[in-house]
Enzyme design. Sequence first.
Site, mmCIF file in Angstrom:
data_model
loop_
_atom_site.group_PDB
_atom_site.id
_atom_site.type_symbol
_atom_site.label_atom_id
_atom_site.label_comp_id
_atom_site.label_asym_id
_atom_site.label_seq_id
_atom_site.Cartn_x
_atom_site.Cartn_y
_atom_site.Cartn_z
ATOM 1 C CG ASP A 80 -1.820 1.222 1.218
ATOM 2 O OD1 ASP A 80 -2.721 1.253 0.356
ATOM 3 O OD2 ASP A 80 -1.609 2.167 2.014
ATOM 4 C CE1 TYR A 110 0.202 7.725 3.324
ATOM 5 C CE2 TYR A 110 0.747 5.573 2.446
ATOM 6 C CZ TYR A 110 -0.154 6.428 3.025
ATOM 7 O OH TYR A 110 -1.420 5.979 3.329
ATOM 8 C CE LYS A 161 -3.773 4.671 0.390
ATOM 9 N NZ LYS A 161 -2.379 4.467 0.815
ATOM 10 C CG HIS A 187 -4.764 9.604 0.087
ATOM 11 N ND1 HIS A 187 -3.392 9.615 0.119
ATOM 12 C CD2 HIS A 187 -5.141 9.101 1.292
ATOM 13 C CE1 HIS A 187 -2.965 9.132 1.267
ATOM 14 N NE2 HIS A 187 -4.012 8.813 2.004
HETATM 15 N N1 LIG Z 1 -5.887 5.858 3.178
HETATM 16 C C1 LIG Z 1 -5.446 6.598 4.176
HETATM 17 O O1 LIG Z 1 -5.833 7.768 4.338
HETATM 18 C C2 LIG Z 1 -4.485 5.997 5.159
HETATM 19 C C3 LIG Z 1 -4.285 6.623 6.397
HETATM 20 C C4 LIG Z 1 -3.412 6.030 7.285
HETATM 21 C C5 LIG Z 1 -2.742 4.860 6.951
HETATM 22 N N2 LIG Z 1 -2.915 4.291 5.728
HETATM 23 C C6 LIG Z 1 -2.189 3.052 5.324
HETATM 24 O O2 LIG Z 1 -2.393 2.073 6.334
HETATM 25 C C7 LIG Z 1 -1.137 1.584 6.778
HETATM 26 C C8 LIG Z 1 -1.232 1.094 8.206
HETATM 27 O O3 LIG Z 1 -1.579 2.138 9.092
HETATM 28 P P1 LIG Z 1 -0.529 2.746 10.145
HETATM 29 O O4 LIG Z 1 0.835 2.562 9.601
HETATM 30 O O5 LIG Z 1 -0.951 4.119 10.486
HETATM 31 O O6 LIG Z 1 -0.786 1.910 11.457
HETATM 32 P P2 LIG Z 1 -0.798 0.364 11.878
HETATM 33 O O7 LIG Z 1 -0.373 -0.497 10.758
HETATM 34 O O8 LIG Z 1 -2.097 0.128 12.534
HETATM 35 O O9 LIG Z 1 0.283 0.356 13.030
HETATM 36 C C9 LIG Z 1 1.627 0.567 12.758
HETATM 37 C C10 LIG Z 1 2.370 0.571 14.088
HETATM 38 O O10 LIG Z 1 2.246 -0.715 14.713
HETATM 39 C C11 LIG Z 1 3.537 -1.262 14.935
HETATM 40 N N3 LIG Z 1 3.424 -2.713 14.686
HETATM 41 C C12 LIG Z 1 3.370 -3.362 13.492
HETATM 42 N N4 LIG Z 1 3.224 -4.683 13.651
HETATM 43 C C13 LIG Z 1 3.183 -4.893 14.989
HETATM 44 C C14 LIG Z 1 3.044 -6.057 15.781
HETATM 45 N N5 LIG Z 1 2.928 -7.268 15.246
HETATM 46 N N6 LIG Z 1 3.044 -5.889 17.135
HETATM 47 C C15 LIG Z 1 3.171 -4.670 17.693
HETATM 48 N N7 LIG Z 1 3.294 -3.531 16.999
HETATM 49 C C16 LIG Z 1 3.305 -3.645 15.650
HETATM 50 C C17 LIG Z 1 4.466 -0.561 13.964
HETATM 51 O O11 LIG Z 1 5.773 -0.471 14.482
HETATM 52 P P3 LIG Z 1 7.049 -1.203 13.777
HETATM 53 O O12 LIG Z 1 7.181 -0.665 12.387
HETATM 54 O O13 LIG Z 1 8.192 -0.819 14.657
HETATM 55 O O14 LIG Z 1 6.765 -2.685 13.815
HETATM 56 C C18 LIG Z 1 3.842 0.834 13.885
HETATM 57 O O15 LIG Z 1 4.252 1.657 14.958
HETATM 58 C C19 LIG Z 1 -0.213 2.787 6.570
HETATM 59 O O16 LIG Z 1 1.150 2.440 6.675
HETATM 60 C C20 LIG Z 1 -0.670 3.246 5.220
HETATM 61 O O17 LIG Z 1 -0.116 2.432 4.205
HETATM 62 C C21 LIG Z 1 -3.816 4.829 4.828
#
Ligand SMILES: NC(=O)c1ccc[n+]([C@@H]2O[C@H](COP(=O)([O-])OP(=O)(O)OC[C@H]3O[C@@H](n4cnc5c(N)ncnc54)[C@H](OP(=O)(O)O)[C@@H]3O)[C@@H](O)[C@H]2O)c1
Length: 305
Positions: free
Chosen positions: A46, A51, A76, A109
């Site tokens: 994704d 980003y 996006k 997006h």
């Molecule tokens: N469409 C949109 O508007 C939008 C908005 C926000 C996000 N997104 C997409 O969604 C993706 C995911 O969302 P996000 O990155 O905000 O949050 P997330 O995936 O919910 O959480 C990421 C956090 O969790 C930690 N983590 C990952 N695996 C883990 C595990 N097994 N145990 C404990 N902690 C863990 C990561 O740290 P480490 O890296 O240190 O493991 C990081 O700090 C984004 O990267 C992006 O691609 C899209």
Amino acid sequence: MTDLTIKLNNGELMPAIGLGTWRANESGLLAQTIKTAIGLGYRHIDCAKLYGNQEEIGKALKEVDVPRKDLFIVSKFEENRHRPELVAGALDEILNELQLEYLDLLLMHWPYAIKPEANAMSFASSDIENVPIMDTWRAMEDLVSTGKVRSIGVSNFNQTILEKMIPQCRIVPAVNQVEIHPYLQAKELVKFCKKSGIAVTGYCPLGGRRVNVMNDNFIKHVAEAHIGTPAQVALSWALARGIAVIPKSTNEIRLKQNLHQVTLTSDEMRMIGKIERHERKVDPASDNEELEWVFHEDKMECPVI
Ligand SMILES: NC(=O)c1ccc[n+]([C@@H]2O[C@H](COP(=O)([O-])OP(=O)(O)OC[C@H]3O[C@@H](n4cnc5c(N)ncnc54)[C@H](OP(=O)(O)O)[C@@H]3O)[C@@H](O)[C@H]2O)c1
């Protein structure tokens, strides 16, 4: 399991577990993360222009030993490219950065537009402009026949917008990517999207960095019962609801962990359903109250479809 897929409304298959890349370059490990993740079995990546890290992802993708046809690359375009005459160029910019011939899925997006010269990371209310969503969407529909994108979809679209949009679409969005985790379950929206043939991808599926889903006592209790981790419970819960997930990690152990589900009982599913807190991590209204309509449909009507 890494081979779970979700069938989109045009017949394309989207791997149900993807790799999130927002802020994934902060560790300085993004290129290595992409290669490690693909080596572990991730096939869905994704990305987003916003980003600011697609060039690094593109370079890493060139070095992996998996045929392009086996990858599912999503990106996006930003809110400053909503004017219909800018949409094709926005896709070309993304393809250039990722060094790809085509995207598997292009998403709008956000449902609002800002002026072309405005910065999508930080913009003022005066930068917001009225570009009807359907004008942008029709320009996206035109991209499918160019072969540069297989599927098109939206992100951060609420039910009211989709209800107004769908009857006007030549191509119904294949996907709506929205925030979903046990503290923000989006039950009505998920039900509506499924009924309308729109697949749902849940972003921040672990609650992101600020929402403390991983420390929830019930999630921890379920994880212990399955000899798994809270992350596996949160991801398995979403997958069991038929929602794709895109957890971000730059850590190999966690990347591996996030690919493996636990099988939740129907009681556990029901109980997780009860820990909803309507706790949203990503909301443009926190910086611009004019954008309250994006997620607070009850308070403000969407200005333009
Ligand atoms: N469409 C949109 O508007 C939008 C908005 C926000 C996000 N997104 C997409 O969604 C993706 C995911 O969302 P996000 O990155 O905000 O949050 P997330 O995936 O919910 O959480 C990421 C956090 O969790 C930690 N983590 C990952 N695996 C883990 C595990 N097994 N145990 C404990 N902690 C863990 C990561 O740290 P480490 O890296 O240190 O493991 C990081 O700090 C984004 O990267 C992006 O691609 C899209």
